[in-house]
Design an enzyme around this catalytic site. Structure first.
Site, PDB file in Angstrom:
ATOM      1  N   VAL A  68      12.490  16.611 -42.197  1.00 22.03           N
ATOM      2  CA  VAL A  68      11.470  16.685 -41.142  1.00 22.03           C
ATOM      3  C   VAL A  68      11.261  15.346 -40.429  1.00 22.03           C
ATOM      4  O   VAL A  68      10.560  15.287 -39.422  1.00 22.03           O
ATOM      5  CB  VAL A  68      10.095  17.187 -41.683  1.00 22.03           C
ATOM      6  N   ASN A  94       3.750  21.430 -44.389  1.00 26.17           N
ATOM      7  CA  ASN A  94       3.382  21.213 -45.786  1.00 26.17           C
ATOM      8  C   ASN A  94       4.174  20.084 -46.440  1.00 26.17           C
ATOM      9  O   ASN A  94       3.716  19.498 -47.418  1.00 26.17           O
ATOM     10  CB  ASN A  94       3.599  22.533 -46.551  1.00 26.17           C
ATOM     11  N   SER A 146      -5.069  16.235 -47.537  1.00 24.32           N
ATOM     12  CA  SER A 146      -5.356  16.254 -48.972  1.00 24.32           C
ATOM     13  C   SER A 146      -6.719  15.611 -49.164  1.00 24.32           C
ATOM     14  O   SER A 146      -7.169  14.848 -48.308  1.00 24.32           O
ATOM     15  CB  SER A 146      -4.278  15.447 -49.691  1.00 24.32           C
ATOM     16  N   TYR A 159      -0.465   6.963 -48.791  1.00 31.95           N
ATOM     17  CA  TYR A 159      -0.704   8.416 -48.820  1.00 31.95           C
ATOM     18  C   TYR A 159      -2.016   8.752 -48.101  1.00 31.95           C
ATOM     19  O   TYR A 159      -2.079   9.662 -47.272  1.00 31.95           O
ATOM     20  CB  TYR A 159      -0.756   8.871 -50.283  1.00 31.95           C
ATOM     21  N   ALA A 160      -3.073   8.007 -48.420  1.00 30.74           N
ATOM     22  CA  ALA A 160      -4.383   8.266 -47.802  1.00 30.74           C
ATOM     23  C   ALA A 160      -4.320   8.043 -46.294  1.00 30.74           C
ATOM     24  O   ALA A 160      -4.912   8.803 -45.525  1.00 30.74           O
ATOM     25  CB  ALA A 160      -5.450   7.374 -48.434  1.00 30.74           C
ATOM     26  N   ALA A 161      -3.591   6.994 -45.882  1.00 35.08           N
ATOM     27  CA  ALA A 161      -3.455   6.739 -44.438  1.00 35.08           C
ATOM     28  C   ALA A 161      -2.779   7.933 -43.767  1.00 35.08           C
ATOM     29  O   ALA A 161      -3.238   8.428 -42.730  1.00 35.08           O
ATOM     30  CB  ALA A 161      -2.656   5.462 -44.201  1.00 35.08           C
ATOM     31  N   SER A 162      -1.704   8.422 -44.388  1.00 32.11           N
ATOM     32  CA  SER A 162      -0.960   9.527 -43.773  1.00 32.11           C
ATOM     33  C   SER A 162      -1.790  10.804 -43.744  1.00 32.11           C
ATOM     34  O   SER A 162      -1.784  11.552 -42.761  1.00 32.11           O
ATOM     35  CB  SER A 162       0.362   9.764 -44.521  1.00 32.11           C
ATOM     36  N   LYS A 163      -2.537  11.051 -44.808  1.00 32.97           N
ATOM     37  CA  LYS A 163      -3.287  12.310 -44.891  1.00 32.97           C
ATOM     38  C   LYS A 163      -4.561  12.275 -44.050  1.00 32.97           C
ATOM     39  O   LYS A 163      -4.964  13.296 -43.486  1.00 32.97           O
ATOM     40  CB  LYS A 163      -3.606  12.635 -46.355  1.00 32.97           C
ATOM     41  N   ILE A 192      -4.415  20.336 -57.496  1.00 34.53           N
ATOM     42  CA  ILE A 192      -3.682  21.593 -57.656  1.00 34.53           C
ATOM     43  C   ILE A 192      -2.548  21.364 -58.659  1.00 34.53           C
ATOM     44  O   ILE A 192      -1.929  20.288 -58.662  1.00 34.53           O
ATOM     45  CB  ILE A 192      -3.097  22.051 -56.289  1.00 34.53           C
TER      46      ILE A 192
END
Lengths: 250, 239
Positions: A68, A94, A146, A159-163, A192
Site C-alpha cells: 500500500v 486496515n 487506534s 505509531y501514535a503520530a500515524s494513527k 484486540i
C-alpha cells in the site's frame, strides 16, 4: 439477501487479524472482496477460506502487488477489483504495523516505515479509489486508527503520530468527499486479540487486559462495526470516529 | 528553543518569550525572518538554520543552544508548511514533504532535546498543531493529517517523558489573522454560520503565543498531554 449484495470491497491488510475478520464479514453479507496483504501466503489462505463459503474473491498480495505504500500498486488494486469483481464501492484502510521504541532510541527507518504504511498507505489507497467513487457518486471508506492514536503510548511516538493523523485524515476527506456521496469514517480498536497486541510483554498483558471493563476484544468486535459503517444503515454518517474498546476509553 | 520559527506564530512566540526575559533560540531553514528578528531582539536571541529533516540536526541544534545559553528548558515546535490542494492533486511527493516538514522535524527536535531534559529531570514541550487536526479540513487533507499526527506525538511524549518531569502539550490555533498559518478561510465560512459572533474573529499569532507562554510558565506546569484550541470558539466539538 445480505446487506452488501452487489458491493465490491477492498480491505487492506486482510490476510490476518482484524482485516481478515472484516473481509470475511463483508463477504458473508454478500460483498465481493479483494483481499490484500504483503504476506502473500496468509492473503491467499484467507482468500481461499472466504471463497470456500461462496463469495467472489480476488487477491493482491506480496511485493509490489500488495504494497500500500506503492502508488502504482494501489491503483492496480482498484483496477483489479473493477476487472475481476465488477466494481469498487468500499475501501477499508486496515493495513498497519508497529515498530516500537522510546523516541530517543527510534531511528529514522522505524519512524518512516510506520508513517508510510499506516498513514501514507491510507492516503494512496484513498486517492486510488477516489475518482471511481466520485464518478459513481457512491463510496464507503473506513479507516482504522487506534486508541494508541487517541491517547498516545510510551514507545509508540511513530505509531501514535500515524494513527492520530488518520483521525484528522478521516475528518478532512469526509468533508471533501461528502458532496459525492462518499462517506468516510473511522473505527479505533482498543485492545484486540491479534498478532500485534500479542507482542505486548506478558507481564504487561495482564495489567492492560484486566483494565478493560468488557474484557479483551476480538477482531470480530471491530469487524462488525466496520460492516455497519459500510452498510446503508450509515448512509448519512460521515467523518465519525467510533472507538471499539469494550469501555476502556470512555 | 523554537523550531520552524519563521512562521507568524514562531516569530510572535520568540518576541513574547524574549520580552518575558527568556533567551530564545530560533531555528528555521527559512533563515531570513528569524535573522531579522535576531538583530532586532539583540542580546538573548540567536537564529540558526539547521535542517531538522535530518536526524542529526536535532542534536546539533541543541548543542548550539547549550553552548550559547548553558541550558534549554522549553521546546516549542511550530508547523513547517501549509499547502492547500484537492486530494486528487496531492502527489506522493507532496505527501512526503508535508510529513517531513510537520512531523519528522518535530521528531528530530524531540530527539535532540531528550538528553538535556532527561539529565535535568525537567522540561516543557509545546507543539503547535492546528484546528484543522480536530475539525478536519477540506482541500488540505495532507496538512490536516500531519496536524493530527502532531497530537499523536504530543500524547505519546506526554506519557513517555512524564517520569522525567517533562510535560508536553499542544495548541490548536484557528485561522491566523496574518494568513500564513491555520486552516483555509473557506472552511472558516462553514463554521461561521453556526457559531457565535466571537468565532468570526481571527486569532492573532500574538494571542497564540500568549497561550504558549502560559503553558510554558509555572502556571501551566500541571497541564500535560493536552491540546488546547485557540480559536475564539470556532470549533467546539472536541470528541
Amino acid at each position: 439477501m445480505g446487506r452488501l449484495e452487489g458491493r465490491v470491497a477492498i480491505v487492506t491488510g486482510s490476510g490476518r487479524g482484524i482485516g481478515k475478520s472484516i473481509a470475511r464479514l463483508l463477504a458473508e453479507e454478500g460483498a465481493a472482496v479483494l483481499v490484500n496483504d504483503v504476506d502473500k501466503e496468509v492473503a491467499e489462505s484467507t482468500a481461499e477460506e472466504i471463497s470456500a463459503s461462496g463469495a467472489n474473491v480476488a487477491v493482491a498480495a506480496g511485493f509490489p502487488d500488495g504494497d500500500v505504500t506503492n502508488e502504482l500498486s494501489c491503483r492496480n488494486m482498484v483496477e483489479k477489483a473493477k476487472r475481476e469483481l465488477g466494481g469498487a464501492h468500499i475501501l477499508v484502510n486496515n493495513a498497519g504495523t508497529t515498530q516500537d521504541k522510546v523516541i530517543h532510541k527510534m531511528d529514522d527507518r522505524m519512524w518512516r516505515t510506520v508513517l508510510d504504511i499506516n498513514l501514507k498507505g491510507a492516503f494512496l489507497m484513498t486517492k486510488a479509489v477516489y475518482d471511481h467513487f466520485k464518478m459513481q457518486r457512491y463510496g464507503k471508506i473506513v479507516n482504522l486508527p487506534s486508541i494508541g492514536g487517541l491517547g498516545g503510548n510510551v514507545g509508540q511516538t511513530n505509531y501514535a503520530a500515524s494513527k492520530a493523523a488518520i483521525v484528522s485524515f478521516t475528518k478532512s476527506t469526509a468533508i471533501e468527499f461528502a458532496p459525492y456521496n462518499i462517506c468516510v469514517n473511522a473505527v479505533a480498536p482498543g485492545i484486540i486479540n491479534t498478532r500485534l497486541t500479542r507482542a505486548i510483554p506478558s507481564e504487561k498483558w495482564e495489567t492492560i487486559t484486566s483494565a478493560i471493563p468488557m474484557g479483551l476484544g476480538t477482531p470480530d468486535h471491530c469487524a462488525r462495526v466496520v460492516l455497519g459503517l459500510c452498510s446503508e444503515d450509515f448512509d448519512y454518517v460521515t467523518g465519525q470516529l467510533i472507538v471499539v474498546s469494550g469501555g476502556l476509553i470512555i | 528553543m523554537i523550531v520552524n520559527a519563521a512562521g507568524s506564530i514562531g516569530l510572535a512566540t520568540a518576541r513574547l518569550f524574549h520580552k518575558e526575559k527568556a533567551n530564545v533560540v530560533m531555528n528555521d531553514t527559512r533563515i531570513g525572518p528569524i535573522r531579522k528578528l535576531e538583530e532586532r531582539l539583540g542580546r538573548g536571541a540567536i537564529a540558526t538554520d539547521f535542517d531538522l529533516a535530518k536526524q542529526e540536526a536535532g542534536v546539533q541544534l541543541v548543542k548550539v543552544a547549550l553552548e550559547k545559553f548553558k541550558s534549554v528548558d522549553i521546546l516549542i515546535c511550530n508547523e513547517g508548511m501549509v499547502e492547500a490542494k484537492p486530494t486528487e492533486k496531492i502527489t506522493p511527493e507532496d505527501w512526503d514533504k508535508m510529513t517531513e516538514q510537520n512531523l519528522t522535524v518535530a521528531f528530530h527536535a524531540l530527539q535532540g532535546i531528550y538528553v538535556p531534559f532527561r539529565s535535568k529531570q525537567r522540561g516543557t514541550v509545546i507543539l503547535v498543531s492546528s484546528l484543522a487536526a480536530r475539525s478536519g479540513c477540506s482541500g488540505m487533507i495532507n496538512y490536516a493529517s500531519t496536524m493530527g499526527g502532531v497530537l499523536g506525538i504530543m500524547k505519546s511524549i506526554s506519557k513517555e517523558w512524564s517520569r522525567w518531569g517533562v510535560t508536553c502539550s499542544a495548541v490548536c490555533p484557528g485561522p491566523i489573522a496574518e494568513g500564513d498559518q491555520g486552516m483555509s478561510s473557506s472552511l472558516k465560512g462553514q463554521f461561521a454560520q453556526t457559531q457565535t459572533e466571537m468565532a468570526n474573529r481571527n486569532v492573532t499569532a500574538e494571542e497564540v503565543a500568549r497561550v504558549i507562554l502560559f503553558l510554558a510558565s509555572e502556571d501551566g506546569r500541571p497541564i500535560n498531554g493536552q491540546a488546547i484550541n485557540v480559536d475564539y470558539g470556532l470549533h467546539v466539538y472536541n470528541f
